[in-house]
Enzyme design. Structure first.
Site, short mmCIF file in Angstrom:
data_model
loop_
_atom_site.label_atom_id
_atom_site.label_comp_id
_atom_site.label_asym_id
_atom_site.label_seq_id
_atom_site.Cartn_x
_atom_site.Cartn_y
_atom_site.Cartn_z
N ASN A 164 0.64 -1.28 0.05
CA ASN A 164 0.16 0.21 -0.06
C ASN A 164 0.77 1.31 -0.06
OD1 ASN A 164 0.68 -0.80 2.63
ND2 ASN A 164 -1.11 -0.09 3.53
N LYS A 187 12.18 -8.33 1.62
CA LYS A 187 11.16 -8.67 0.67
C LYS A 187 9.87 -7.96 0.41
CE LYS A 187 7.71 -11.41 0.34
NZ LYS A 187 7.18 -10.61 -0.79
N PRO A 188 10.05 -7.35 -0.63
CA PRO A 188 8.99 -6.24 -0.94
C PRO A 188 7.64 -7.13 -1.32
CG PRO A 188 10.93 -5.83 -2.39
CD PRO A 188 11.02 -7.06 -1.56
N GLU A 190 4.67 -8.88 -3.35
CA GLU A 190 4.88 -9.20 -4.63
C GLU A 190 3.76 -8.43 -5.68
OE1 GLU A 190 3.74 -10.96 -2.09
OE2 GLU A 190 2.13 -12.04 -2.23
N GLU A 262 3.50 -4.31 12.33
CA GLU A 262 2.92 -3.03 12.19
C GLU A 262 1.73 -3.48 11.42
OE1 GLU A 262 0.71 -0.59 10.73
OE2 GLU A 262 2.30 -0.02 9.36
N CYS A 296 -3.47 1.44 6.76
CA CYS A 296 -3.70 0.65 7.87
C CYS A 296 -4.21 1.55 9.15
CB CYS A 296 -2.52 0.35 8.51
SG CYS A 296 -1.15 1.40 8.49
N GLU A 342 -7.69 -9.68 -6.20
CA GLU A 342 -7.92 -10.04 -5.01
C GLU A 342 -8.45 -9.19 -4.17
OE1 GLU A 342 -4.49 -11.84 -3.21
OE2 GLU A 342 -5.36 -12.07 -1.49
N GLU A 393 -11.17 -5.53 9.07
CA GLU A 393 -10.46 -4.52 8.06
C GLU A 393 -10.76 -4.85 6.78
OE1 GLU A 393 -6.18 -4.84 7.68
OE2 GLU A 393 -6.31 -2.72 8.37
N ILE A 394 -11.43 -3.83 6.29
CA ILE A 394 -11.85 -4.08 4.69
C ILE A 394 -10.82 -3.50 3.67
CG2 ILE A 394 -13.45 -3.46 2.67
CD1 ILE A 394 -15.65 -3.15 5.24
N PHE A 395 -10.18 -2.46 4.05
CA PHE A 395 -9.00 -2.18 3.42
C PHE A 395 -9.52 -1.66 1.84
CE2 PHE A 395 -4.12 -2.11 2.83
CZ PHE A 395 -3.83 -1.72 4.31
P1 NAI Z 1 0.15 -10.17 3.60
O1 NAI Z 1 0.28 -9.78 5.10
O2 NAI Z 1 -0.27 -11.32 3.21
O3 NAI Z 1 1.39 -9.45 2.88
C1 NAI Z 1 2.10 -8.43 3.47
C2 NAI Z 1 3.59 -8.95 3.09
O4 NAI Z 1 3.91 -10.38 3.90
C3 NAI Z 1 4.07 -9.20 1.71
O5 NAI Z 1 5.26 -8.86 1.18
C4 NAI Z 1 3.76 -10.81 1.77
O6 NAI Z 1 4.42 -11.57 0.52
C5 NAI Z 1 4.17 -11.27 2.98
N1 NAI Z 1 3.93 -12.57 3.42
C6 NAI Z 1 2.64 -12.99 3.21
N2 NAI Z 1 2.70 -14.56 3.73
C7 NAI Z 1 3.64 -14.67 4.30
C8 NAI Z 1 4.42 -15.54 4.91
N3 NAI Z 1 3.83 -16.82 5.36
N4 NAI Z 1 5.62 -15.61 5.45
C9 NAI Z 1 6.56 -14.28 5.27
N5 NAI Z 1 5.96 -13.14 4.47
C10 NAI Z 1 4.49 -13.31 4.14
O7 NAI Z 1 -0.99 -9.15 3.16
P2 NAI Z 1 -2.03 -9.23 1.84
O8 NAI Z 1 -2.18 -10.54 1.43
O9 NAI Z 1 -1.10 -8.43 0.71
O10 NAI Z 1 -3.08 -8.13 2.05
C11 NAI Z 1 -4.08 -9.04 2.86
C12 NAI Z 1 -4.86 -7.91 3.85
O11 NAI Z 1 -3.79 -7.35 4.53
C13 NAI Z 1 -5.26 -6.62 2.95
O12 NAI Z 1 -6.63 -6.60 2.91
C14 NAI Z 1 -5.29 -5.61 4.65
O13 NAI Z 1 -6.44 -5.91 5.25
C15 NAI Z 1 -4.03 -6.36 5.17
N6 NAI Z 1 -2.86 -5.48 4.93
C16 NAI Z 1 -2.51 -4.40 5.95
C17 NAI Z 1 -1.64 -3.67 5.81
C18 NAI Z 1 -1.11 -2.78 6.83
O14 NAI Z 1 -0.36 -1.60 6.49
N7 NAI Z 1 -1.18 -2.89 8.15
C19 NAI Z 1 -0.92 -3.51 4.49
C20 NAI Z 1 -1.11 -4.64 3.36
C21 NAI Z 1 -2.15 -5.28 3.64
#
Ligand code: NAI
Ligand code: MG
Length: 490
Positions: A164, A187-188, A190, A262, A296, A342, A393-395
């Site tokens: 984001n 790791k940024p 994907e 975070e 967030c 997604e 969280e709908i995001f």
């Molecule tokens: P995610 O938490 O899956 O992804 C964030 C990061 O974690 C990415 O780099 C991803 O590749 C990595 N990741 C995912 N699974 C992992 C694992 N098992 N081990 C290590 N790293 C891993 O979030 P995603 O799927 O992109 O978004 C889903 C929801 O998460 C969103 O709809 C939103 O609600 C929330 N989100 C919250 C954020 C925030 O700023 N707090 C930012 C992005 C998403």
């Protein structure tokens, strides 16, 4: 650069798609790649190298070498600061190019991307200034001893970031880690690998020695998970979903890694009847719709006092209908696409659930256009605390309006969530403002404003919104180990 000069800027050429290990651009061991898309069109921008466990291992080895031998391990703290200042200057010089790339890959409006780049520069400069000011103490111990503390880097840190705020999240993590002398394997996300790659190039140009910053793009379940379990990684700093954080915390337990998180939020934004209505409407609007709600700290639970409820939601809906949703590279656009199919599906799914559970859909709730992942600004009125749309969280650009009657009631309801990232209160009454700020369980509280986040102040979550703090001096605690040295005096 001003956004006015950027009217429909040309997308930049993609210069680099490989992995960055030891200041070299390399192919992944298994040769894998993934497509990265433009969320405004759904079209492929580039194929990016996908790292796996073998690449993480190579990067960790490079980061360890840089930490224990070579120029970084011997570098004066002030010189680490100079490198960070240099990187900030390079980001500033390339801000327009980076902002366009960010918008193309992440979908945020060019205006927001330009703002993010300023945040990146501010963050890098702030931590550059810290590099030679991270001090230990002398301690008056019992006995004839001299005791002092050293604050040393935690070591090799693994950093996993979301899509984001791709480059701003990178800066929040690189800044304090590098100021404290750590080395990094990042790791940024994907969805948004491109600006990090450009920063990798700029880090080399700034003069960071080999192995200090390494970038492994790829999937969370492969590259991310491998970083978390790697025995030679000392710490994981993560931003993303709560459920991912739980997986990471469990996986990190085997090696007892330090972890900071975070995570998300369901932040209460409380409007009292005595607020300046004009400001509060504009503030509540910005609170939820900034970056299409992909934030967030989004003000997604909007508590409005009964006396002004009707007028408030009418004014909010009027603004929502007028919001310009469209091409993020057009400087007049106010809201770009959501980041992915997604996310689009997830948001529209929540809209359905909101309707099924009996909330009043005032406006929005639909996909905009057939191409890209656009969603119209959405308002649900008369939402109750127990409804799914008030809890999850709908995001996305979806706000839940929750009417309330009294201060004590709203102070209690605001905390009825396992999240605790941010909160805001709108009132002219100083007692209400400070009392709410004290009672609400949140890492950040705004009074008569929203989304004011500065690199100088600590940022993080109460409860399940996180562990530890980023930004400010607080972040340094999470990137240093304290060592006590005791000398016998004769
Ligand atoms: P995610 O938490 O899956 O992804 C964030 C990061 O974690 C990415 O780099 C991803 O590749 C990595 N990741 C995912 N699974 C992992 C694992 N098992 N081990 C290590 N790293 C891993 O979030 P995603 O799927 O992109 O978004 C889903 C929801 O998460 C969103 O709809 C939103 O609600 C929330 N989100 C919250 C954020 C925030 O700023 N707090 C930012 C992005 C998403
Ligand atoms: Mg995920």
């Amino acid at each position: 650069m001003t956004t006015a000069t950027l009217e429909r800027a040309t997308p930049p050429k993609i210069r680099q798609t490989r992995l960055l290990i030891n200041n070299e651009w390399v192919d992944p061991v298994d040769g894998g790649s993934f497509e990265t898309l433009n969320p405004a069109t759904g079209e492929t921008i580039a194929h990016v190298a996908a790292g796996t466990a073998a690449d993480i291992d190579r990067a960790v080895k490079a980061a360890r070498r840089a930490l224990t031998s070579g120029p970084w391990s011997r570098m004066d703290a002030a010189d680490r600061g100079r490198l960070l200042f240099k990187l900030a200057d390079l980001v500033e010089a390339h801000a327009q190019e980076l902002a366009v790339l960010e918008s193309v890959n992440c979908g945020k409006t060019i205006t927001d991307s330009v703002g993010d780049m300023q945040g990146v520069v501010n963050t890098l400069r702030y931590y550059a200034g810290w590099a030679d000011k991270i001090e230990g103490k002398t301690v008056p111990v019992r006995g004839n001893f001299l005791s002092y503390t050293l604050r040393q880097p935690v070591g090799v840190v693994g950093q996993i970031i979301p899509w984001n705020f791709p480059l701003l999240m990178l800066a929040w993590k690189w800044g304090p880690a590098l100021a404290c002398g750590n080395t990094i394997v990042m790791k940024p996300a994907e969805q948004t690998p491109l600006t990090a790659l450009r920063l990798g190039e700029l880090a080399i140009e700034a003069g960071f020695p080999p192995g200090v910053v390494n970038l492994i793009n790829g999937y969370g379940e492969t590259a991310g998970a491998a970083l978390v379990v790697h025995p030679d990684v000392d710490k994981i700093a993560f931003t993303g979903h709560v459920d991912t954080a739980k997986i990471i915390q469990k996986a990190a337990a085997d090696t007892l890694k330090r972890t900071t998180f975070e995570l998300g939020g369901k932040s209460p934004n409380v409007i009292f009847a005595d607020a300046n209505l004009e400001d509060a409407v504009a503030g509540a609007f910005h609170a939820i719709y900034f970056h299409g709600g992909q934030c967030c700290t989004a003000g997604s639970r909007l508590f409005v006092e009964d006396a002004i409820h009707q007028e408030f939601v009418e004014r909010l809906a009027e603004k929502a209908k007028q919001r310009r949703v469209g091409d993020p590279l057009d400087a007049r656009t106010e809201q770009g696409p959501q980041v992915s199919q997604e996310q689009l599906d997830k948001i529209l799914g929540y809209v359905k659930v909101g309707e099924q559970q009996g909330a009043t859909l005032l406006t929005g709730g639909e996909r905009v256009g057939q191409k890209g992942y656009f969603v119209s600004p959405t308002i649900f009125d008369n939402v109750r605390d127990e409804m799914t749309i008030a809890r999850d969280e709908i995001f996305g650009p979806v706000v839940s309006v929750l009417p309330f009657k009294a201060f004590d009631e709203v102070a209690e309801r605001a905390n009825r969530t396992f999240y605790g990232l941010a909160a805001a209160v709108w009132t002219k009454n100083i007692d209400k403002a400070h009392t709410f700020a004290k009672l609400v369980q949140a890492g950040t509280v705004w009074v008569n404003c929203y989304h004011v986040v500065d690199t100088t102040t600590p940022f993080g979550g109460f409860k399940m919104s996180g562990q530890g703090r980023e930004n400010g001096e607080a972040a340094l605690d999470h990137y240093t180990e304290t060592k006590t040295v005791t000398i016998k005096l004769s």
